[in-house]
Write an enzyme that holds these catalytic residues in place. Structure first.
Site, mmCIF file in Angstrom:
data_model
loop_
_atom_site.group_PDB
_atom_site.id
_atom_site.type_symbol
_atom_site.label_atom_id
_atom_site.label_comp_id
_atom_site.label_asym_id
_atom_site.label_seq_id
_atom_site.Cartn_x
_atom_site.Cartn_y
_atom_site.Cartn_z
ATOM 1 N NE ARG A 253 24.080 -2.089 -64.707
ATOM 2 C CZ ARG A 253 23.107 -1.864 -63.862
ATOM 3 N NH1 ARG A 253 22.313 -2.859 -63.464
ATOM 4 N NH2 ARG A 253 22.880 -0.678 -63.354
ATOM 5 N N GLY A 254 26.469 -2.207 -62.025
ATOM 6 C CA GLY A 254 25.826 -1.756 -60.791
ATOM 7 C C GLY A 254 26.802 -1.995 -59.656
ATOM 8 C CB ALA A 255 28.070 0.280 -57.013
ATOM 9 N NE ARG B 127 32.159 0.001 -65.342
ATOM 10 C CZ ARG B 127 30.836 0.236 -65.294
ATOM 11 N NH1 ARG B 127 29.996 -0.677 -64.855
ATOM 12 N NH2 ARG B 127 30.357 1.410 -65.685
ATOM 13 C CG ASP C 8 28.194 3.850 -59.673
ATOM 14 O OD1 ASP C 8 27.207 4.505 -60.046
ATOM 15 O OD2 ASP C 8 28.415 2.674 -60.011
ATOM 16 C CG ASN D 297 23.905 7.022 -59.716
ATOM 17 O OD1 ASN D 297 24.243 5.858 -59.458
ATOM 18 N ND2 ASN D 297 22.770 7.296 -60.307
ATOM 19 C CE LYS D 298 25.629 4.474 -65.761
ATOM 20 N NZ LYS D 298 26.672 3.866 -66.602
HETATM 21 O O1 MRU Z 1 27.554 1.647 -65.517
HETATM 22 P P1 MRU Z 1 26.707 0.942 -64.500
HETATM 23 O O2 MRU Z 1 25.507 0.294 -65.100
HETATM 24 O O3 MRU Z 1 27.525 0.002 -63.642
HETATM 25 O O4 MRU Z 1 26.185 2.113 -63.552
HETATM 26 C C1 MRU Z 1 25.315 1.793 -62.509
HETATM 27 C C2 MRU Z 1 24.806 2.933 -61.765
HETATM 28 O O5 MRU Z 1 25.141 4.071 -62.013
HETATM 29 C C3 MRU Z 1 23.908 2.623 -60.596
HETATM 30 O O6 MRU Z 1 22.976 3.632 -60.397
HETATM 31 C C4 MRU Z 1 24.765 2.490 -59.327
HETATM 32 O O7 MRU Z 1 25.807 1.570 -59.538
HETATM 33 C C5 MRU Z 1 23.949 2.064 -58.158
HETATM 34 S S1 MRU Z 1 23.479 0.372 -58.264
HETATM 35 C C6 MRU Z 1 22.655 -0.053 -56.851
#
Ligand code: MRU
Length: 309
Positions: A44-46, A78, A213, A222-223
């Site tokens: 996970r994470g963009a 996703r 994201d 973002n999250k």
């Molecule tokens: O649901 P996730 O864990 O994929 O969400 C991740 C985030 O919101 C991060 O802050 C974002 O992807 C930036 S990662 C460098």
């Protein structure tokens, strides 16, 4: 710890759902294995999702699949992080999916280190920095974006403290960001998400840095929880930075047209293995927030600090 590596023509991903308790690598032999890992947040994470998706295309190529069809399936895993779509489209245009995936893997590390160097300039010795979710090495191939800025500032000899929001419902802040900071010996405290405003009100936070994201016209996705942090930061005049590579930019569209992923209600109904609400409770579980541009001080990229679009 490596977020992912390629060995014997298979992709290995650290299963982030088991961190910090267990470090287990899952072996992806097919592109479907990678899609499963993306959907279940093993990866996970963009930026990490983007590079994993590129390797998924490489697996499909090695297995003789129709890459156009596979691309559509991977893109459906996703919806919010644009890096997924960016990576798959880039691989589709390349001569070799595997070579392109390796290029993206290396680029990700270099880009994050560049973001770190740029961002460290706004960090002062003695700062306490609040971050939300995990925009660290685990959200990328390595180093991280928001946590990369913190790493770079620490490497420059600055004395930095970090505060991590736990980031309900699946606690990437508590499980992953605290873990990364502890691992590097960077002083870190964990707070519940709703304590962020209180700490800013008390003057205990000098800066906020989060990841993204998607960066589009009018703001940043973002999250979930990022919006509340940004609103509190504005109220208490705490600079609010977003750290993101250019691969997270989607300048053609309005941020309000980005699809916000709705996740499983069970993530909210349970805290770990413990049910926290009565049977039959109805839930809304949007995974991402939109932070409007007027709440953002600057976007830290590999090319410099940009004003939000
Ligand atoms: O649901 P996730 O864990 O994929 O969400 C991740 C985030 O919101 C991060 O802050 C974002 O992807 C930036 S990662 C460098």
């Amino acid at each position: 710890m490596k977020t992912m590596y390629w060995q014997d023509n298979h992709l290995f991903l650290v299963d982030q759902t088991q961190l910090p308790d267990k470090t287990v690598y899952v072996e992806c032999k097919t592109y479907q294995n990678v899609i499963h890992a993306i959907k279940t947040l093993m990866v996970r994470g963009a930026p990490a999702i983007g590079v994993a998706a590129a390797f998924a295309m490489a697996l499909a190529e090695l297995n003789g699949e129709n890459l156009k069809k596979v691309a559509d399936e991977i893109k459906a895993s996703r919806p919010t992080a644009v890096n997924l779509f960016w990576a798959v489209d880039r691989v589709l245009k390349a001569d070799s999916a595997l070579d392109e995936a390796f290029k993206m893997y290396e680029e990700d590390i270099n880009t994050n280190q560049a973001i770190g160097r740029v961002g460290a300039k706004v960090i002062e010795d003695g700062d306490t920095i609040l971050t939300h979710c995990n925009a660290g090495a685990l959200a990328c191939v390595d180093y991280g974006t928001a946590l990369g800025v913190i790493r770079a500032a620490v490497d420059e000899g600055k004395n930095i403290r970090v505060v991590c929001d736990e980031t309900r419902p699946v606690c990437q802040g508590a499980r992953l960001s605290v873990f990364e900071m502890q691992d590097e010996g960077i002083p870190v405290k964990l707070i519940v998400d709703s304590a962020a405003g209180r700490l800013m009100q008390e003057g205990k936070i000098n800066k906020v840095i989060i990841g993204a994201d998607r960066v589009a016209c009018g703001g940043v996705a973002n999250k979930i929880g990022s919006l509340m942090v940004a609103l509190a930061a504005k109220r208490f005049k705490v600079p609010f930075y977003v750290a993101a590579p250019k691969s997270t930019f989607d300048e053609e569209i309005s941020i309000y047209d980005v699809e916000i992923e709705e996740r499983d209600p069970l993530e909210v109904l349970y805290y770990g293995k413990c049910r926290v609400a009565p049977e039959g409770t109805k839930v809304e579980n949007p995974a991402f927030d939109i932070v409007p541009s007027d709440l953002i001080t600057g976007i830290i990229t590999e090319d410099g600090i940009l004003l939000p679009i």
